[in-house]
Structure formats: structure tokens, C-alpha cells
Motif scaffolding. Structure first.
Motif, PDB file in Angstrom:
ATOM      1  N   LEU A  64      -7.786  -6.343  -3.678  1.00  0.00           N
ATOM      2  CA  LEU A  64      -8.919  -5.600  -2.924  1.00  0.00           C
ATOM      3  C   LEU A  64      -8.444  -4.942  -1.558  1.00  0.00           C
ATOM      4  CD1 LEU A  64     -11.366  -8.740  -2.718  1.00  0.00           C
ATOM      5  CD2 LEU A  64     -11.571  -6.966  -4.481  1.00  0.00           C
ATOM      6  N   ASP A  65      -8.839  -3.628  -1.495  1.00  0.00           N
ATOM      7  CA  ASP A  65      -8.056  -3.058  -0.621  1.00  0.00           C
ATOM      8  C   ASP A  65      -9.013  -1.970   0.042  1.00  0.00           C
ATOM      9  OD1 ASP A  65      -5.411  -2.259   0.802  1.00  0.00           O
ATOM     10  OD2 ASP A  65      -6.237  -0.824   0.383  1.00  0.00           O
ATOM     11  N   ASP A  66      -8.953  -1.832   1.364  1.00  0.00           N
ATOM     12  CA  ASP A  66      -9.998  -0.827   1.846  1.00  0.00           C
ATOM     13  C   ASP A  66      -9.261   0.434   2.772  1.00  0.00           C
ATOM     14  OD1 ASP A  66      -8.872  -1.641   4.334  1.00  0.00           O
ATOM     15  OD2 ASP A  66     -10.761  -2.520   5.254  1.00  0.00           O
ATOM     16  N   ALA A  67      -7.981   0.473   2.424  1.00  0.00           N
ATOM     17  CA  ALA A  67      -7.122   1.809   2.930  1.00  0.00           C
ATOM     18  C   ALA A  67      -8.051   3.050   2.805  1.00  0.00           C
ATOM     19  CB  ALA A  67      -5.710   2.169   2.420  1.00  0.00           C
ATOM     20  N   GLN A  90      11.623  -4.786  10.791  1.00  0.00           N
ATOM     21  CA  GLN A  90      12.117  -5.680   9.750  1.00  0.00           C
ATOM     22  C   GLN A  90      10.545  -5.975   9.226  1.00  0.00           C
ATOM     23  OE1 GLN A  90      15.065  -7.340   8.741  1.00  0.00           O
ATOM     24  NE2 GLN A  90      15.578  -5.569   9.754  1.00  0.00           N
ATOM     25  N   GLY A  91       9.586  -5.573   9.623  1.00  0.00           N
ATOM     26  CA  GLY A  91       8.312  -5.890   9.058  1.00  0.00           C
ATOM     27  C   GLY A  91       8.103  -5.389   7.548  1.00  0.00           C
ATOM     28  N   ILE A  92       8.481  -4.255   7.262  1.00  0.00           N
ATOM     29  CA  ILE A  92       8.070  -3.992   5.656  1.00  0.00           C
ATOM     30  C   ILE A  92       9.091  -4.597   4.841  1.00  0.00           C
ATOM     31  CG2 ILE A  92       8.438  -1.945   3.887  1.00  0.00           C
ATOM     32  CD1 ILE A  92       7.719  -0.005   6.257  1.00  0.00           C
ATOM     33  N   ILE A  93      10.157  -4.916   5.034  1.00  0.00           N
ATOM     34  CA  ILE A  93      11.125  -5.700   4.114  1.00  0.00           C
ATOM     35  C   ILE A  93      10.934  -6.989   4.201  1.00  0.00           C
ATOM     36  CG2 ILE A  93      13.179  -5.807   5.878  1.00  0.00           C
ATOM     37  CD1 ILE A  93      13.727  -4.834   1.951  1.00  0.00           C
ATOM     38  N   GLY A 112       2.865 -11.274   4.393  1.00  0.00           N
ATOM     39  CA  GLY A 112       3.149 -10.031   5.136  1.00  0.00           C
ATOM     40  C   GLY A 112       2.785 -10.142   6.588  1.00  0.00           C
ATOM     41  N   ASP A 113       2.274  -9.396   7.293  1.00  0.00           N
ATOM     42  CA  ASP A 113       1.783  -9.418   8.669  1.00  0.00           C
ATOM     43  C   ASP A 113       0.636 -10.305   8.955  1.00  0.00           C
ATOM     44  OD1 ASP A 113       3.797  -7.436   9.263  1.00  0.00           O
ATOM     45  OD2 ASP A 113       2.138  -5.851  10.346  1.00  0.00           O
ATOM     46  N   ALA A 114      -0.006 -10.457   7.900  1.00  0.00           N
ATOM     47  CA  ALA A 114      -0.906 -11.728   8.099  1.00  0.00           C
ATOM     48  C   ALA A 114      -0.553 -13.125   8.413  1.00  0.00           C
ATOM     49  CB  ALA A 114      -1.733 -11.774   6.683  1.00  0.00           C
ATOM     50  N   ASP A 164       6.304   8.205   5.089  1.00  0.00           N
ATOM     51  CA  ASP A 164       4.652   8.548   5.380  1.00  0.00           C
ATOM     52  C   ASP A 164       3.950   7.240   4.671  1.00  0.00           C
ATOM     53  OD1 ASP A 164       2.064   9.159   4.887  1.00  0.00           O
ATOM     54  OD2 ASP A 164       2.184  11.267   4.599  1.00  0.00           O
ATOM     55  N   ARG A 165       3.646   6.395   5.689  1.00  0.00           N
ATOM     56  CA  ARG A 165       3.165   5.042   5.217  1.00  0.00           C
ATOM     57  C   ARG A 165       2.063   5.029   4.376  1.00  0.00           C
ATOM     58  NH1 ARG A 165       4.285  -0.072   7.056  1.00  0.00           N
ATOM     59  NH2 ARG A 165       3.069  -0.486   5.113  1.00  0.00           N
ATOM     60  N   ALA A 166       1.211   5.679   4.657  1.00  0.00           N
ATOM     61  CA  ALA A 166      -0.146   5.754   3.926  1.00  0.00           C
ATOM     62  C   ALA A 166       0.097   6.212   2.619  1.00  0.00           C
ATOM     63  CB  ALA A 166      -1.163   6.800   4.739  1.00  0.00           C
ATOM     64  N   VAL A 210      -6.266 -10.012  -1.089  1.00  0.00           N
ATOM     65  CA  VAL A 210      -6.982  -9.040  -0.187  1.00  0.00           C
ATOM     66  C   VAL A 210      -5.831  -8.471   0.764  1.00  0.00           C
ATOM     67  CG1 VAL A 210      -8.530  -9.011   2.121  1.00  0.00           C
ATOM     68  CG2 VAL A 210      -9.015 -10.825   0.169  1.00  0.00           C
ATOM     69  N   GLY A 211      -5.888  -7.009   0.438  1.00  0.00           N
ATOM     70  CA  GLY A 211      -4.894  -6.118   1.016  1.00  0.00           C
ATOM     71  C   GLY A 211      -4.054  -5.551   0.099  1.00  0.00           C
ATOM     72  N   GLY A 212      -3.914  -4.351  -0.121  1.00  0.00           N
ATOM     73  CA  GLY A 212      -3.022  -3.870  -0.796  1.00  0.00           C
ATOM     74  C   GLY A 212      -1.859  -2.933  -0.375  1.00  0.00           C
ATOM     75  N   GLY A 213      -1.330  -3.498   0.633  1.00  0.00           N
ATOM     76  CA  GLY A 213      -0.363  -2.905   1.438  1.00  0.00           C
ATOM     77  C   GLY A 213       0.910  -3.195   0.803  1.00  0.00           C
ATOM     78  N   VAL A 214       2.045  -3.208   1.428  1.00  0.00           N
ATOM     79  CA  VAL A 214       3.413  -3.491   1.081  1.00  0.00           C
ATOM     80  C   VAL A 214       3.596  -5.084   0.530  1.00  0.00           C
ATOM     81  CG1 VAL A 214       4.972  -1.819   1.806  1.00  0.00           C
ATOM     82  CG2 VAL A 214       4.490  -3.820   3.103  1.00  0.00           C
ATOM     83  N   ALA A 215       2.762  -5.863   1.322  1.00  0.00           N
ATOM     84  CA  ALA A 215       2.899  -7.432   1.122  1.00  0.00           C
ATOM     85  C   ALA A 215       2.044  -7.775  -0.130  1.00  0.00           C
ATOM     86  CB  ALA A 215       2.463  -8.168   2.149  1.00  0.00           C
ATOM     87  N   GLY A 216       0.886  -7.225  -0.182  1.00  0.00           N
ATOM     88  CA  GLY A 216      -0.161  -7.457  -1.241  1.00  0.00           C
ATOM     89  C   GLY A 216       0.569  -7.082  -2.557  1.00  0.00           C
ATOM     90  N   ALA A 274      -3.172 -10.630   2.486  1.00  0.00           N
ATOM     91  CA  ALA A 274      -2.200  -9.836   2.695  1.00  0.00           C
ATOM     92  C   ALA A 274      -2.848  -8.736   3.605  1.00  0.00           C
ATOM     93  CB  ALA A 274      -1.756  -9.230   1.273  1.00  0.00           C
ATOM     94  N   SER A 275      -3.865  -8.974   4.424  1.00  0.00           N
ATOM     95  CA  SER A 275      -4.684  -8.117   5.022  1.00  0.00           C
ATOM     96  C   SER A 275      -4.055  -7.488   6.354  1.00  0.00           C
ATOM     97  CB  SER A 275      -6.314  -8.636   5.576  1.00  0.00           C
ATOM     98  OG  SER A 275      -6.067  -9.576   6.282  1.00  0.00           O
ATOM     99  N   GLY A 276      -2.849  -7.699   6.436  1.00  0.00           N
ATOM    100  CA  GLY A 276      -1.974  -7.126   7.703  1.00  0.00           C
ATOM    101  C   GLY A 276      -2.420  -8.106   9.013  1.00  0.00           C
ATOM    102  N   VAL A 315     -14.155  -3.424   1.048  1.00  0.00           N
ATOM    103  CA  VAL A 315     -13.795  -4.290   2.097  1.00  0.00           C
ATOM    104  C   VAL A 315     -14.123  -5.700   1.892  1.00  0.00           C
ATOM    105  CG1 VAL A 315     -14.399  -4.230   4.728  1.00  0.00           C
ATOM    106  CG2 VAL A 315     -14.563  -1.934   3.500  1.00  0.00           C
ATOM    107  N   PHE A 316     -13.193  -6.596   2.397  1.00  0.00           N
ATOM    108  CA  PHE A 316     -13.407  -8.071   2.151  1.00  0.00           C
ATOM    109  C   PHE A 316     -14.532  -8.332   3.432  1.00  0.00           C
ATOM    110  CE2 PHE A 316     -12.157 -11.804   4.535  1.00  0.00           C
ATOM    111  CZ  PHE A 316     -12.479 -12.801   3.587  1.00  0.00           C
ATOM    112  N   LEU A 317     -15.423  -9.244   3.013  1.00  0.00           N
ATOM    113  CA  LEU A 317     -16.351  -9.422   3.988  1.00  0.00           C
ATOM    114  C   LEU A 317     -16.320 -11.053   4.409  1.00  0.00           C
ATOM    115  CD1 LEU A 317     -19.669  -7.816   2.548  1.00  0.00           C
ATOM    116  CD2 LEU A 317     -18.173  -6.939   4.450  1.00  0.00           C
TER     117      LEU A 317
END
Ligand SMILES: Cc1cc2nc3c(=O)[nH]c(=O)nc-3n(C[C@H](O)[C@H](O)[C@H](O)COP(=O)(O)OP(=O)(O)OC[C@H]3O[C@@H](n4cnc5c(N)ncnc54)[C@H](O)[C@@H]3O)c2cc1C
Length: 378
Positions: A42-45, A312-315, A300-302, A97-99, A17-23, A159-161, A123-125
Motif C-alpha cells: 500500500l503506498d500513497d506517494a 546511509q539511509g537508503i542503503i 527502513g526509516d520507520a 531524483d528520489r521520487a 505499508v509504504g512502497g519506498g526503498v524499504a518496502g 515501511a511508511s518512513g 493511504v493507510f488509515l
């Protein structure tokens, strides 16, 4: 409006759940270690952000990153101290440009792992166990429509942040170290001007700290960080309050004034935007105890969210995602062969201790201020 739930017949080894850098890092490591594993991301960006960037440049990477030539910071004193990227053995960093960067990662995962990784915009419910504890049942909602679906898997990765959407539903709690907020706005220079200052500028102030860095496509971000209890956090939420605070700074104010910058007018987004930026960790960050039953891990942030001062968040999200993805892949091949919970807890505790130590060190260098913001961090 219809809100029917369609029971999907699809079973996956792992749902992320979450398709950012961690997912994305977790999915790539899983695929590399066990190409036979089936993975659903699953990602809702917000897709409209990505459309904008595709329209701006033929070569997407041009509009996604620009070089970072170093840092200039007024932290220990009011004078700027410079560190130059050319003195760094790892070379120059990037302003992203993060997005768009995250979308490129998702596209890459889809293209290098065809057949193994499915990406679904939704969107994860909610999450439940099937009665026999053999699988998770993960419910989602479409982004454009209200259509609901349910997917099944043995493993779930949160991995939803910072929201830790999955773990919180499973009973984990977020332990907060502080209540840091970030207020940020995107600025644009006059049409004919090109900003060639590729440094990150950092400036400490009585109630927090500021940074500004250039962004791709000749824009610049300015962010103010303070605690939610600080009186300035009320003013920083509004355009005029944010600008008034900005002009109490020395270096950031000069940069914006001399560059004749204005806050970007965007019909979809009203700057400044406020977002959580504090240090927090999830407790517990995983439950992988039953090799026969369902199991989950946060990445990740989750799992651990850092103060932006650390950069240091992304790495960390990528490194932890890679380690967890590889470990899950091995467990799918040989369930119960390792004590995964202890291993993950050990890694997370090492990362967290190092981070807390470094954070305390950097804030303790802000000796010229003695307000509440600095006092609680020293
Ligand atoms: C103000 C600020 C400045 C920062 N600056 C830096 C920096 O300079 N350098 C650095 O390294 N780090 C920085 N960070 C930290 C960095 O942004 C994070 O550490 C990083 O984004 C974590 O990645 P992630 O994949 O864990 O989470 P995220 O990037 O938050 O990704 C989570 C993904 O999950 C999706 N999602 C969330 N909920 C759901 C749901 N219910 N259903 C489906 N999908 C969902 C989101 O759409 C998103 O795509 C900063 C953070 C802040 C707040």
C-alpha cells in the motif's frame, strides 16, 4: 461525499505499508525466498511527481540519476577538502531524483513479481486484530476518491518512513536522539547554462551544516540542517530568511551566486521546504512472538532514521528490508522455527550502535564551532 467502507475479501500473507526503498526491498526479498507468498504493498506517494518526469525524458533512467564524482567538504576547517569517486573501490555514486527512483522500484517489483505482489495506491488509515487474533484488518482510503477498503493479512510490515504510521498505532514509540530539521530548496541555473559540477558540497556553519548537490535535469538542491530549537530555524522556513542564511556561507553561497542560480518556481511546491532529519529509532520495532497469531515488523526509516550527514539511509533501508523480507518468507513456510524478535532486535541494535558511533565521530570533527548545535553532538 461518500465514505463507505468496503470489506475486501482479499487475504494476503503480508501487507507492506509504504512502497519506498524499504518496502520494495522487503517485497523483493520475500518473493525471492518464497515465490508462493501473497504480498500487498500500500503506498500513497504523489503520482503527479512521477508524471512530470515521464514527460521530460524518453529513457526514464536518464532523468533519474546522474553521476556523483566525489565530495568537497569544508568541515574541519573553512577550506574545502576533496574526496574523489575514482579513489573509491565501489566507484562513483549517484545523485538521484528520489521520487522517480522510488517509482521505478515500485514498477520493478510489480513487473518481476506478477501475481505475487499487488500494488495499491492508497493511504493507510488504521489497523486492528480480528477477534480470534488470526489476522490483521488493515483499513485504507483511496487517493483520488474517499473510498475506503479493508484488507486482511497474517503479517504487516511498517515501511511508511519516519512517520512509522502502523507501529505507532500498535503502541510503539519513536525514541528521538535529537531534533534535527532539514530546510531545502531546488535551484535552477539560467536557461543556457549547464552545471557540470557533479560533486556533493558540504559546509559546516555556526548553527548547523549545509549541502548542495546537482540533480537530474540540470537542477541543484541546497539544504540547511539545524535543530528546531536554534533561532535560525525560524528564518530558514521563509524564502528571504533561507537566502540570507545561505549567503552567510562561503562555498555554497559562491556556488549559487556564480552559477546565477534561482530558487525553482513551482506552482505546487513553495520552497524552502522543512522536513524532519533527526536520528530516531522505534521501540519496540517488531512483535513476532506468536507464530499462530498476527505479527508485525518495521523496516527502513520507520524502524531507524538517520541524520542525512551519514548518507546511509537508503542503503540501510534496502539491506534491512532484504533481511526482514527473507526472514518473514521463511517464517511463512515454517512458522515458529526461529526466534525472529531476538534476531531482528539484534540486527537493529548492531546497525544503530555503528551509526551512533560514526555520527559522533563526524560531528566531533567540527572543532571550529562551539555553539549549542555542535556542543550537544560532540
Ligand atoms: C533531508 C534528507 C536528506 C537525505 N539524504 C540522504 C542521502 O543523501 N543518502 C541516503 O542514503 N539517504 C538520505 N536520506 C535518508 C533516506 O531518504 C531515507 O533513509 C529513505 O528514504 C528511507 O526509505 P524508506 O522506504 O524507509 O522510507 P520513505 O522513503 O520515507 O518511504 C516511505 C513510503 O511510504 C509511503 N507512506 C507513508 N505513509 C503512508 C501511508 N499512511 N499510507 C500509504 N503509504 C504511506 C510514502 O509515500 C513512501 O512512498 C535523507 C533523508 C533526509 C530527511
Amino acid at each position: 461525499m461518500s465514505s463507505s467502507i468496503e470489506e475486501s475479501t482479499s487475504y494476503f500473507d503480508v501487507i507492506i505499508v509504504g512502497g519506498g526503498v524499504a518496502g520494495c526491498a522487503t517485497a523483493l526479498a520475500l518473493f525471492r525466498t518464497n515465490p508462493g507468498a501473497s504480498i500487498l504493498i500500500l503506498d500513497d506517494a504523489n503520482p503527479s511527481v512521477f508524471k512530470l518526469v515521464e514527460e521530460l525524458s524518453k529513457d526514464r533512467t536518464d532523468s533519474v540519476q546522474i553521476k556523483c564524482t566525489g565530495n568537497a567538504s569544508a568541515w574541519t576547517t573553512s577550506e574545502l577538502e576533496e574526496t574523489y569517486a575514482m579513489m573509491n573501490p565501489f566507484g562513483m555514486g549517484w545523485h538521484l531524483d528520489r521520487a522517480s527512483f522510488d517509482q521505478i522500484l515500485r514498477d520493478t517489483v510489480g513487473s518481476v513479481c506478477p501475481g505475487s505482489v499487488s500494488l495499491v495506491k492508497s493511504v493507510f488509515l488504521g489497523i486492528d486484530k480480528l477477534d480470534d487474533n488470526s489476522h490483521w484488518s488493515v483499513s485504507v482510503k483511496g487517493i483520488a476518491s474517499d473510498e475506503k477498503k479493508v484488507y486482511h493479512s497474517k503479517w504487516v510490515v511498517d515501511a511508511s518512513g519516519r512517520k512509522s504510521s502502523v507501529a505507532r498505532k500498535l503502541g510503539s514509540r519513536t525514541v528521538k536522539e535529537d531534533a534535527l530539521l532539514a530546510f531545502y530548496a531546488v535551484f535552477v541555473p539560467p536557461l543556457t547554462t549547464e552545471d557540470r559540477d557533479y560533486r556533493t558540497l558540504i559546509e559546516a556553519s555556526e548553527s548547523g551544516w549545509w549541502y548542495s548537490s546537482p540533480l537530474p535535469n540540470n537542477r541543484r538542491v541546497v539544504a540547511y540542517h539545524t535543530d528546531d530549537t536554534d533561532p535560525t530555524s525560524r528564518d530558514a522556513r521563509k524564502h528571504d530568511g533561507f537566502m540570507n542564511l545561505l549567503h552567510t556561507t562561503q562555498h555554497i553561497s559562491r556556488l549559487i551566486t556564480e552559477g546565477e542560480y534561482d530558487i525553482l518556481f513551482d506552482t505546487d511546491t513553495r520552497y524552502p521546504i522543512c522536513t524532519a532529519a533527526g536520528s530516531s529509532r522505534l521501540e519496540p520495532p517488531c512483535d513476532t512472538a506468536d507464530p499462530e497469531g498476527v505479527r508485525w515488523v518495521a523496516v527502513g526509516d520507520a524502524a531507524m532514521a538517520f541524520d542525512p550527514l551519514s548518507s546511509q539511509g537508503i542503503i540501510t533501508a534496502m539491506r534491512v528490508g532484504c533481511a526482514v523480507g527473507a526472514a518473514i518468507a521463511q517464517e511463512i513456510q515454517a512458522p515458529g522455527s526461529k526466534d525472529l524478535t531476538s534476531g531482528i532486535r539484534e540486527i537493529y541494535s548492531q546497525v544503530w550502535s555503528k551509526y551512533v558511533k560514526e555520527k559522533r565521530y563526524f560531528y566531533s570533527q567540527g572543532k571550529r564551532f562551539d555553539g549549542e548545535f555542535w556542543r550537544v553532538r560532540k
